[in-house]
Design a protein around this motif. Structure first.
Motif, PDB file in Angstrom:
ATOM      1  N   UNK A 255      33.789  20.862  65.703  1.00  0.00           N
ATOM      2  CA  UNK A 255      34.029  20.010  64.238  1.00  0.00           C
ATOM      3  C   UNK A 255      32.513  19.850  63.869  1.00  0.00           C
ATOM      4  N   UNK A 256      32.189  20.230  62.746  1.00  0.00           N
ATOM      5  CA  UNK A 256      30.918  19.827  62.356  1.00  0.00           C
ATOM      6  C   UNK A 256      30.912  19.065  61.065  1.00  0.00           C
ATOM      7  N   UNK A 257      29.822  18.763  60.751  1.00  0.00           N
ATOM      8  CA  UNK A 257      29.542  17.667  59.050  1.00  0.00           C
ATOM      9  C   UNK A 257      29.636  18.827  58.039  1.00  0.00           C
TER      10      UNK A 257
ATOM     11  N   UNK B 284      32.454  24.391  55.842  1.00  0.00           N
ATOM     12  CA  UNK B 284      33.142  25.134  57.139  1.00  0.00           C
ATOM     13  C   UNK B 284      34.401  24.562  57.467  1.00  0.00           C
ATOM     14  N   UNK B 285      34.973  23.521  57.028  1.00  0.00           N
ATOM     15  CA  UNK B 285      36.136  22.816  57.235  1.00  0.00           C
ATOM     16  C   UNK B 285      37.273  24.101  57.265  1.00  0.00           C
ATOM     17  N   UNK B 286      37.332  24.778  56.407  1.00  0.00           N
ATOM     18  CA  UNK B 286      38.382  25.887  56.193  1.00  0.00           C
ATOM     19  C   UNK B 286      38.596  26.749  57.338  1.00  0.00           C
TER      20      UNK B 286
ATOM     21  N   UNK C  87      34.095  16.536  59.990  1.00  0.00           N
ATOM     22  CA  UNK C  87      33.480  15.352  60.003  1.00  0.00           C
ATOM     23  C   UNK C  87      32.689  14.828  58.766  1.00  0.00           C
ATOM     24  N   UNK C  88      32.901  13.480  58.139  1.00  0.00           N
ATOM     25  CA  UNK C  88      32.452  13.124  57.170  1.00  0.00           C
ATOM     26  C   UNK C  88      31.941  11.825  57.389  1.00  0.00           C
ATOM     27  N   UNK C  89      30.853  11.291  56.725  1.00  0.00           N
ATOM     28  CA  UNK C  89      29.915   9.989  57.175  1.00  0.00           C
ATOM     29  C   UNK C  89      30.914   8.872  56.221  1.00  0.00           C
TER      30      UNK C  89
END
Length: 292
Positions: A187-189, A193-195, A223-225
Protein backbone atom coordinates in the motif's frame (compact mmCIF):
# COMPACT_ATOMS: atom_id res chain seq x y z
CA UNK A 1 -44.94 69.24 -17.17
CA UNK A 2 -43.80 65.75 -16.27
CA UNK A 3 -43.46 64.88 -12.62
CA UNK A 4 -40.66 62.42 -11.76
CA UNK A 5 -40.91 60.45 -8.55
CA UNK A 6 -37.54 59.85 -6.94
CA UNK A 7 -37.03 57.34 -4.13
CA UNK A 8 -34.20 58.43 -1.94
CA UNK A 9 -31.47 55.88 -1.26
CA UNK A 10 -32.17 55.60 2.50
CA UNK A 11 -35.86 54.86 1.87
CA UNK A 12 -34.99 52.42 -0.92
CA UNK A 13 -32.48 50.62 1.28
CA UNK A 14 -35.02 50.31 4.10
CA UNK A 15 -37.59 48.83 1.70
CA UNK A 16 -35.12 46.23 0.41
CA UNK A 17 -34.04 45.35 3.95
CA UNK A 18 -37.66 44.92 5.03
CA UNK A 19 -38.43 42.68 2.07
CA UNK A 20 -35.34 40.57 2.77
CA UNK A 21 -36.35 40.21 6.39
CA UNK A 22 -39.74 38.82 5.37
CA UNK A 23 -38.03 36.18 3.24
CA UNK A 24 -35.48 35.20 5.87
CA UNK A 25 -37.71 35.32 8.94
CA UNK A 26 -39.55 32.00 8.40
CA UNK A 27 -36.25 30.16 7.99
CA UNK A 28 -34.73 31.74 11.07
CA UNK A 29 -37.82 30.96 13.10
CA UNK A 30 -37.06 27.28 12.55
CA UNK A 31 -33.34 27.55 13.19
CA UNK A 32 -32.39 27.58 9.52
CA UNK A 33 -30.04 30.01 7.89
CA UNK A 34 -30.47 32.44 4.96
CA UNK A 35 -29.35 31.51 1.46
CA UNK A 36 -25.81 32.67 2.12
CA UNK A 37 -23.70 33.44 5.16
CA UNK A 38 -21.86 36.68 5.71
CA UNK A 39 -19.07 34.78 7.51
CA UNK A 40 -18.14 32.47 4.65
CA UNK A 41 -20.05 33.62 1.58
CA UNK A 42 -20.99 29.99 0.87
CA UNK A 43 -24.38 28.97 -0.45
CA UNK A 44 -26.79 26.36 0.88
CA UNK A 45 -25.81 22.81 -0.05
CA UNK A 46 -28.62 21.38 -2.14
CA UNK A 47 -29.56 17.91 -0.92
CA UNK A 48 -30.13 14.66 -2.77
CA UNK A 49 -33.40 12.84 -2.10
CA UNK A 50 -34.76 9.61 -3.57
CA UNK A 51 -38.20 10.27 -2.11
CA UNK A 52 -38.13 7.35 0.33
CA UNK A 53 -38.72 7.71 4.06
CA UNK A 54 -35.75 7.00 6.31
CA UNK A 55 -35.53 6.71 10.12
CA UNK A 56 -31.98 8.08 10.27
CA UNK A 57 -33.04 11.24 8.44
CA UNK A 58 -36.01 11.58 10.77
CA UNK A 59 -33.57 11.49 13.69
CA UNK A 60 -31.39 14.38 12.48
CA UNK A 61 -33.58 16.54 10.23
CA UNK A 62 -33.76 20.24 11.18
CA UNK A 63 -37.17 21.57 12.21
CA UNK A 64 -39.53 22.71 9.47
CA UNK A 65 -43.19 23.69 9.30
CA UNK A 66 -44.19 20.13 8.37
CA UNK A 67 -41.70 18.48 10.76
CA UNK A 68 -41.41 20.76 13.81
CA UNK A 69 -39.50 18.21 15.93
CA UNK A 70 -36.40 20.02 17.15
CA UNK A 71 -32.98 18.78 16.02
CA UNK A 72 -30.45 21.58 16.23
CA UNK A 73 -27.07 22.31 17.87
CA UNK A 74 -28.87 23.68 20.94
CA UNK A 75 -31.45 20.90 20.99
CA UNK A 76 -29.80 17.74 19.59
CA UNK A 77 -32.58 15.41 20.71
CA UNK A 78 -31.31 11.82 20.66
CA UNK A 79 -28.04 12.80 18.95
CA UNK A 80 -24.74 13.07 20.79
CA UNK A 81 -23.88 16.23 18.88
CA UNK A 82 -25.10 18.44 16.03
CA UNK A 83 -22.99 21.03 14.23
CA UNK A 84 -24.26 23.66 11.76
CA UNK A 85 -21.26 25.61 10.38
CA UNK A 86 -22.23 29.26 9.90
CA UNK A 87 -25.68 28.35 11.29
CA UNK A 88 -26.42 26.56 8.01
CA UNK A 89 -28.16 23.23 8.60
CA UNK A 90 -27.59 22.19 4.95
CA UNK A 91 -23.86 22.00 5.64
CA UNK A 92 -24.11 20.41 9.05
CA UNK A 93 -23.77 16.94 10.53
CA UNK A 94 -24.96 14.98 13.53
CA UNK A 95 -23.25 12.34 15.65
CA UNK A 96 -26.09 9.86 15.82
CA UNK A 97 -26.40 6.60 17.80
CA UNK A 98 -26.17 3.33 15.90
CA UNK A 99 -28.32 0.25 16.43
CA UNK A 100 -27.97 0.36 20.21
CA UNK A 101 -29.08 3.85 21.22
CA UNK A 102 -26.93 3.79 24.38
CA UNK A 103 -23.58 2.62 23.01
CA UNK A 104 -20.91 5.09 21.96
CA UNK A 105 -18.67 2.53 20.26
CA UNK A 106 -21.28 2.29 17.48
CA UNK A 107 -21.97 5.77 16.09
CA UNK A 108 -23.12 7.29 12.83
CA UNK A 109 -22.05 10.65 11.39
CA UNK A 110 -25.01 11.91 9.37
CA UNK A 111 -25.51 15.02 7.19
CA UNK A 112 -28.27 17.32 8.43
CA UNK A 113 -29.38 17.81 4.83
CA UNK A 114 -31.27 15.11 2.95
CA UNK A 115 -28.56 13.05 1.29
CA UNK A 116 -29.54 9.58 0.08
CA UNK A 117 -26.11 7.95 -0.14
CA UNK A 118 -22.72 7.56 -1.80
CA UNK A 119 -24.34 7.61 -5.25
CA UNK A 120 -25.44 11.28 -4.94
CA UNK A 121 -23.68 13.34 -7.61
CA UNK A 122 -23.58 16.48 -5.47
CA UNK A 123 -20.99 14.80 -3.19
CA UNK A 124 -18.46 15.17 -6.03
CA UNK A 125 -18.77 18.96 -6.12
CA UNK A 126 -15.94 21.19 -4.96
CA UNK A 127 -18.16 22.90 -2.40
CA UNK A 128 -19.52 19.68 -0.86
CA UNK A 129 -19.17 19.38 2.93
CA UNK A 130 -16.27 17.18 3.99
CA UNK A 131 -18.22 14.50 5.83
CA UNK A 132 -15.26 12.18 6.36
CA UNK A 133 -13.29 14.98 7.99
CA UNK A 134 -16.26 15.77 10.22
CA UNK A 135 -16.47 12.08 11.12
CA UNK A 136 -12.77 12.01 11.99
CA UNK A 137 -13.20 15.10 14.16
CA UNK A 138 -15.99 13.21 15.98
CA UNK A 139 -13.81 10.23 16.97
CA UNK A 140 -13.60 11.58 20.54
CA UNK A 141 -17.28 10.68 21.03
CA UNK A 142 -16.45 7.00 20.53
CA UNK A 143 -15.50 4.68 23.38
CA UNK A 144 -14.11 1.18 23.50
CA UNK A 145 -10.54 1.66 22.30
CA UNK A 146 -8.48 3.82 19.96
CA UNK A 147 -8.65 1.69 16.80
CA UNK A 148 -11.40 3.61 15.05
CA UNK A 149 -12.78 3.15 11.55
CA UNK A 150 -14.95 5.36 9.34
CA UNK A 151 -17.02 3.27 6.95
CA UNK A 152 -19.60 3.91 4.24
CA UNK A 153 -21.68 1.27 2.45
CA UNK A 154 -22.72 1.12 -1.18
CA UNK A 155 -26.31 1.48 -2.38
CA UNK A 156 -26.16 -2.25 -3.12
CA UNK A 157 -25.19 -3.15 0.44
CA UNK A 158 -27.22 -0.92 2.72
CA UNK A 159 -30.71 -0.99 4.19
CA UNK A 160 -31.20 2.73 4.89
CA UNK A 161 -31.31 5.73 2.58
CA UNK A 162 -29.77 8.63 4.44
CA UNK A 163 -26.02 9.00 4.02
CA UNK A 164 -24.30 7.83 7.21
CA UNK A 165 -20.66 7.14 7.98
CA UNK A 166 -20.14 4.42 10.55
CA UNK A 167 -17.84 5.54 13.35
CA UNK A 168 -16.78 2.47 15.27
CA UNK A 169 -13.86 0.12 15.89
CA UNK A 170 -11.99 -1.89 13.29
CA UNK A 171 -12.28 -5.68 13.54
CA UNK A 172 -9.04 -7.08 15.04
CA UNK A 173 -8.14 -9.56 12.24
CA UNK A 174 -8.85 -6.85 9.66
CA UNK A 175 -6.42 -4.53 11.46
CA UNK A 176 -3.74 -7.25 11.38
CA UNK A 177 -4.20 -7.78 7.62
CA UNK A 178 -4.02 -4.05 6.89
CA UNK A 179 -0.90 -3.69 9.05
CA UNK A 180 0.84 -6.57 7.29
CA UNK A 181 -0.01 -5.21 3.84
CA UNK A 182 1.34 -1.74 4.71
CA UNK A 183 4.55 -3.15 6.21
CA UNK A 184 5.04 -5.35 3.15
CA UNK A 185 4.89 -2.29 0.89
CA UNK A 186 1.64 -3.34 -0.79
CA UNK A 187 0.00 0.00 0.00
CA UNK A 188 1.65 3.23 -1.10
CA UNK A 189 0.96 6.95 -0.91
CA UNK A 190 0.71 7.17 -4.69
CA UNK A 191 -2.95 8.00 -5.21
CA UNK A 192 -2.80 7.01 -8.87
CA UNK A 193 -1.88 3.43 -7.87
CA UNK A 194 -4.93 3.07 -5.63
CA UNK A 195 -6.93 1.27 -8.33
CA UNK A 196 -4.25 -1.45 -8.61
CA UNK A 197 -3.25 -1.87 -4.95
CA UNK A 198 -5.48 -4.78 -3.96
CA UNK A 199 -5.12 -6.44 -0.55
CA UNK A 200 -7.03 -9.17 1.29
CA UNK A 201 -8.73 -8.27 4.56
CA UNK A 202 -10.44 -10.65 7.00
CA UNK A 203 -14.03 -10.01 8.00
CA UNK A 204 -16.57 -11.67 10.30
CA UNK A 205 -17.45 -15.17 9.10
CA UNK A 206 -20.94 -14.77 10.51
CA UNK A 207 -21.58 -11.29 9.17
CA UNK A 208 -25.23 -11.11 8.15
CA UNK A 209 -24.53 -8.55 5.43
CA UNK A 210 -22.05 -10.72 3.51
CA UNK A 211 -23.59 -13.88 2.05
CA UNK A 212 -20.37 -15.87 1.78
CA UNK A 213 -18.57 -18.51 3.80
CA UNK A 214 -15.26 -16.93 2.82
CA UNK A 215 -14.29 -14.36 5.44
CA UNK A 216 -11.46 -12.87 3.35
CA UNK A 217 -12.35 -10.29 0.73
CA UNK A 218 -10.39 -7.88 -1.44
CA UNK A 219 -10.06 -4.15 -0.99
CA UNK A 220 -8.15 -1.53 -2.93
CA UNK A 221 -5.92 0.41 -0.54
CA UNK A 222 -4.14 3.77 -0.52
CA UNK A 223 -2.36 5.85 2.15
CA UNK A 224 -3.09 9.57 2.45
CA UNK A 225 -1.54 12.15 4.77
CA UNK A 226 -4.71 14.16 5.35
CA UNK A 227 -8.49 13.90 5.74
CA UNK A 228 -8.96 17.30 4.09
CA UNK A 229 -9.66 15.74 0.69
CA UNK A 230 -13.07 15.08 -0.83
CA UNK A 231 -12.87 11.27 -0.68
CA UNK A 232 -16.04 10.85 -2.72
CA UNK A 233 -14.39 12.68 -5.62
CA UNK A 234 -11.11 10.81 -5.10
CA UNK A 235 -12.99 7.51 -5.30
CA UNK A 236 -14.80 8.59 -8.44
CA UNK A 237 -11.70 9.98 -10.16
CA UNK A 238 -9.17 7.32 -9.11
CA UNK A 239 -11.22 4.12 -9.28
CA UNK A 240 -14.69 4.45 -10.81
CA UNK A 241 -13.75 6.58 -13.84
CA UNK A 242 -10.66 4.60 -14.97
CA UNK A 243 -12.46 1.27 -14.51
CA UNK A 244 -15.44 2.60 -16.45
CA UNK A 245 -13.09 3.50 -19.29
CA UNK A 246 -11.93 -0.13 -19.27
CA UNK A 247 -15.52 -1.23 -19.82
CA UNK A 248 -16.16 -2.40 -16.27
CA UNK A 249 -19.79 -2.16 -15.03
CA UNK A 250 -18.87 0.29 -12.27
CA UNK A 251 -20.51 3.30 -10.67
CA UNK A 252 -20.48 5.17 -7.38
CA UNK A 253 -23.64 3.38 -6.26
CA UNK A 254 -21.67 0.10 -6.10
CA UNK A 255 -18.85 1.50 -3.97
CA UNK A 256 -18.03 0.86 -0.31
CA UNK A 257 -15.28 2.86 1.41
CA UNK A 258 -13.47 2.84 4.76
CA UNK A 259 -10.83 5.09 6.34
CA UNK A 260 -8.71 4.18 9.35
CA UNK A 261 -5.38 5.12 10.88
CA UNK A 262 -2.10 4.27 9.16
CA UNK A 263 -0.27 1.70 11.30
CA UNK A 264 3.12 2.82 9.98
CA UNK A 265 2.90 6.39 11.25
CA UNK A 266 1.05 9.55 10.34
CA UNK A 267 -1.76 9.53 7.87
CA UNK A 268 -4.67 7.28 7.01
CA UNK A 269 -5.40 4.10 5.06
CA UNK A 270 -8.32 4.38 2.63
CA UNK A 271 -10.02 1.17 1.49
CA UNK A 272 -12.45 0.66 -1.41
CA UNK A 273 -14.39 -2.45 -2.36
CA UNK A 274 -17.20 -3.49 -4.70
CA UNK A 275 -18.59 -6.63 -6.28
CA UNK A 276 -18.64 -5.81 -9.99
CA UNK A 277 -15.19 -4.52 -10.99
CA UNK A 278 -13.33 -7.83 -11.06
CA UNK A 279 -12.02 -8.13 -7.49
CA UNK A 280 -13.39 -10.53 -4.87
CA UNK A 281 -14.93 -7.62 -3.06
CA UNK A 282 -17.91 -6.72 -0.88
CA UNK A 283 -20.82 -4.26 -1.21
CA UNK A 284 -20.31 -2.91 2.32
CA UNK A 285 -17.76 -2.68 5.10
CA UNK A 286 -19.86 -4.19 7.90
CA UNK A 287 -17.73 -7.35 7.98
CA UNK A 288 -14.57 -5.51 9.03
CA UNK A 289 -16.23 -3.38 11.72
CA UNK A 290 -16.35 -4.27 15.42
CA UNK A 291 -19.43 -2.64 16.96
CA UNK A 292 -19.48 -4.71 20.16
Amino acid sequence: MTTTTVTTRPRFTRRIAAAAALVVAPALAFGLSPAAHAETGTQHFQGCDNGKDDPIWDGVRPPTHSHPLEHSPKHPGGNFDIQWPGNDSTRGWAVHPGVDMTKTQDLLVVPTVRETGIECDNLLRGDAPNYFKHAYESVHFMTGGPDWALGLNSADGRRLNQLHIHLTRLYGPAREDIDRAVKAGKVSKDEHKWVDQVIEVTGHKDDKFIKSEDSKHQYRAWITDSVDANFFKKLNDDIVTPLHKQGKPVGMSHEAMLITRNPAGKGFVVLESDTNSGIHGVPNIEGILDKR
